[in-house]
Structures are given as structure tokens and as C-alpha cells.
Write a protein that holds these residues in place. Structure first.
Motif, mmCIF file in Angstrom:
data_model
loop_
_atom_site.group_PDB
_atom_site.id
_atom_site.type_symbol
_atom_site.label_atom_id
_atom_site.label_comp_id
_atom_site.label_asym_id
_atom_site.label_seq_id
_atom_site.Cartn_x
_atom_site.Cartn_y
_atom_site.Cartn_z
ATOM 1 N N VAL A 83 10.717 2.524 -14.968
ATOM 2 C CA VAL A 83 11.297 3.351 -13.910
ATOM 3 C C VAL A 83 11.884 2.496 -12.777
ATOM 4 O O VAL A 83 12.993 2.738 -12.317
ATOM 5 C CB VAL A 83 10.244 4.357 -13.368
ATOM 6 C CG1 VAL A 83 10.764 5.078 -12.139
ATOM 7 C CG2 VAL A 83 9.905 5.368 -14.457
ATOM 8 N N ILE A 92 7.021 14.271 -14.312
ATOM 9 C CA ILE A 92 7.909 13.837 -13.242
ATOM 10 C C ILE A 92 7.882 14.911 -12.166
ATOM 11 O O ILE A 92 8.180 16.078 -12.430
ATOM 12 C CB ILE A 92 9.339 13.613 -13.773
ATOM 13 C CG1 ILE A 92 9.306 12.523 -14.862
ATOM 14 C CG2 ILE A 92 10.287 13.200 -12.643
ATOM 15 C CD1 ILE A 92 10.543 12.453 -15.704
ATOM 16 N N ALA A 128 14.028 10.765 -19.784
ATOM 17 C CA ALA A 128 12.617 11.149 -19.732
ATOM 18 C C ALA A 128 12.049 11.248 -21.147
ATOM 19 O O ALA A 128 10.940 10.780 -21.430
ATOM 20 C CB ALA A 128 12.459 12.473 -19.004
ATOM 21 N N ASP A 155 8.996 16.574 -8.657
ATOM 22 C CA ASP A 155 10.061 16.545 -7.639
ATOM 23 C C ASP A 155 9.745 17.469 -6.488
ATOM 24 O O ASP A 155 8.718 18.138 -6.471
ATOM 25 C CB ASP A 155 11.435 16.865 -8.247
ATOM 26 C CG ASP A 155 11.477 18.196 -8.961
ATOM 27 O OD1 ASP A 155 10.421 18.871 -9.024
ATOM 28 O OD2 ASP A 155 12.538 18.570 -9.478
#
Lengths: 210, 78
Positions: free
Chosen positions: B11, B76, B54, B78
Motif C-alpha cells: 500500500v 479498506i 484491492a 473510508d
């Protein structure tokens, strides 16, 4: 990338000749392989004995960076890699071959892991070099075998389509695999192929030409 | 292999703001959950078109996880 092939009586002699031509020293960073263990021993026996070939791979700075990045990646991934080598370079496409005792983990089911690693590595390398390079990874001779498998699959399904006069839709595939299916069947007069779907993994439909 | 290190390595190499990458691991009995947070502007860089990035990271994770016998879930946030 430059490949220099030289012959000598021993591996050491051949390597020395190759390094000399490349203007490199023993302690420099390079990769080489023995390309020919026993060759022809010269014309009419002249110059015989010099039959051991060594191929020296001399990378440009950028290519060395690519190789280093790949090694670093696998170190973090904890997959031991015996060798990382650039096999071929066609403009922005760099073909890399990997040797590992852990082939199964690296390739994964139907090449899925290898494909994911190739994709992520390409992104990482392009970001760090600020370039647009396609990295094509191969492990052992997996890709070669995969091409043969797909060619056979395409031909088998084509016969089936002919026999039953019904189209057949293959499972979703990546663009590289799909291209092999299309090109295998493009010269068949009675068969046509088409990619369907709008996802990354499209399906190939094999059908009779109308 | 520490899956968290692997995710962090990948990442940070992909985003524009590696300093904003944070990871949190939740160890379960059979599953390890890795929660990933990146800068808002970098979300696309870890998800990718149609989630391709991803998905690739998850595939790589499951390959290394299969050696240890534990599942790894990458979330993930957000």
C-alpha cells in the motif's frame, strides 16, 4: 538489456571473455548462465575444445532497478526466489522469469496469484520509476504450458460447437488468456469468437459463423 | 511472514501519501482482520478500477495465508 555470449574451455574462461567485452569486472553486479555445455568443436576440428558457452546478461540501470524491486517484493512476501531474470525486452514490455522452489504458492489456482503479483508489481515499479512498463512474470515455464492448455481447450470446444451446433461460453478469463483463445480460432472458417461481459474478466463465446 | 507488513509494503508503494497509511490488526481464532486506512485522495489507488487492485492484494494475501492455515480479511475503511 544486452546479452553477450562467449565460449571457452571452462566456464571461468567464457565468463571472463564475456565480462571483458561488457567492460565489467568480476565483482560487478551481473547475471549469467551456462548456455551450452557441449557445443560443436569448431570447423574440421579446428579451434576445438572451446565449447562451453556462457551467456552474460547486462542490465541497464532501469532494468537493474526492476530486478531489485522484484526481489524486495518477494522478500516481504516471504517466498524464496532462486533467480529473477529479465528474459526479453520489447519496448515497454519486460519479460521476467522467476525460479522458485515454491512454485505452487507463487502461481496459485489457474495462475491467479501470479497474475495478481504481476499486476501489483507493475503498479509498484511504474510508480517508483515514473514510467509505464508492463511486467510480464513467468515462473518455471508456466506460461508456455498455459498457452498450450488454452489452445487445446479452444480447439476442443470448437469441435463441440460444431458437433452440437450450439454456442459455448467459457468461464471468465483475463485479457491475456482471452487473446490466446481468439487467436487460436481465428483461422477456423466456420467458427467465430467474441468476448462478452463488461467486467475485467470477460467470457469468451465460441460459436458457429452465420 | 507478517501479513500486516506485506499489506503495508504494497500500500505504501502505491499511494501518494504513505505517511497517512495506517493499519490495525484484529486477531481472531481462524481469521485475521487487517483494517486499512489511507488518505481520502488515495482510496482509488488501493481499490482500483472495478476493485482490481484491492482484489489483487487480497489474492496475494490468501496465497501467503494458506501456508499458515489462517484466513486473512483485508478491510479498506473510508
Amino acid at each position: 538489456m544486452k546479452v553477450i555470449e562467449k565460449y571457452g574451455k571452462t566456464e571461468d574462461e567464457a565468463l571472463s571473455l564475456a565480462l571483458k567485452e561488457a567492460g565489467m569486472a568480476r565483482e560487478d553486479n551481473y547475471t549469467y548462465e551456462v548456455s551450452q555445455k557441449e557445443g560443436r568443436s569448431g570447423f574440421l576440428g579446428l579451434g576445438g575444445g572451446k565449447n562451453l558457452g556462457v551467456k552474460l546478461f547486462v542490465y541497464e540501470e532501469e532494468e537493474q532497478k526492476i530486478v531489485d524491486k522484484i526481489k524486495e517484493f518477494f522478500k516481504v512476501m516471504d517466498i524464496s526466489i532462486d533467480d529473477v531474470r529479465i528474459n526479453k525486452r520489447e519496448d515497454d514490455r519486460v519479460f521476467i522469469s522467476l525460479q522458485t522452489p515454491d512454485m505452487g504458492t507463487l502461481i496459485g489456482r489457474r495462475g491467479k496469484t501470479l497474475e495478481s503479483i504481476q499486476f501489483i508489481l507493475s503498479l509498484i515499479i511504474n510508480k517508483s520509476l515514473e514510467k509505464n512498463i508492463y511486467i510480464i512474470l513467468d515462473a518455471g515455464n508456466y506460461r508456455e504450458k498455459r498457452v498450450k492448455t488454452l489452445e487445446n481447450l479452444a480447439k476442443n470446444i470448437a469441435s463441440r460447437v460444431r458437433k452440437y451446433k450450439k454456442p459455448f461460453i467459457l468461464e471468465p478469463m483475463n485479457s491475456y488468456d482471452r487473446r490466446i483463445i481468439h487467436s487460436t480460432l481465428q483461422d477456423e472458417e466456420d467458427i467465430q469468437t467474441q468476448s462478452i461481459g463488461d467486467r475485467v474478466y470477460k467470457k469468451v463465446k465460441i460459436m458457429l459463423k452465420r | 511472514m507478517d501479513p500486516k507488513t506485506l499489506v503495508e509494503y504494497i500500500v505504501k508503494a502505491l499511494v501518494d501519501k504513505p505517511e497517512s497509511v495506517s493499519l490495525h490488526t484484529v486477531e481472531g481464532e481462524k481469521t485475521t482482520i487487517i483494517e486499512l486506512r489511507v488518505d481520502n485522495d488515495d482510496i482509488g489507488k488501493v481499490i482500483g478500477k472495478q476493485g482490481r487492485i484491492a482484489r489483487s492484494i487480497r489474492t496475494i494475501l490468501s496465497a501467503v495465508a494458506s501456508k499458515s492455515g489462517k484466513r486473512i480479511n483485508l478491510e479498506i475503511i473510508d
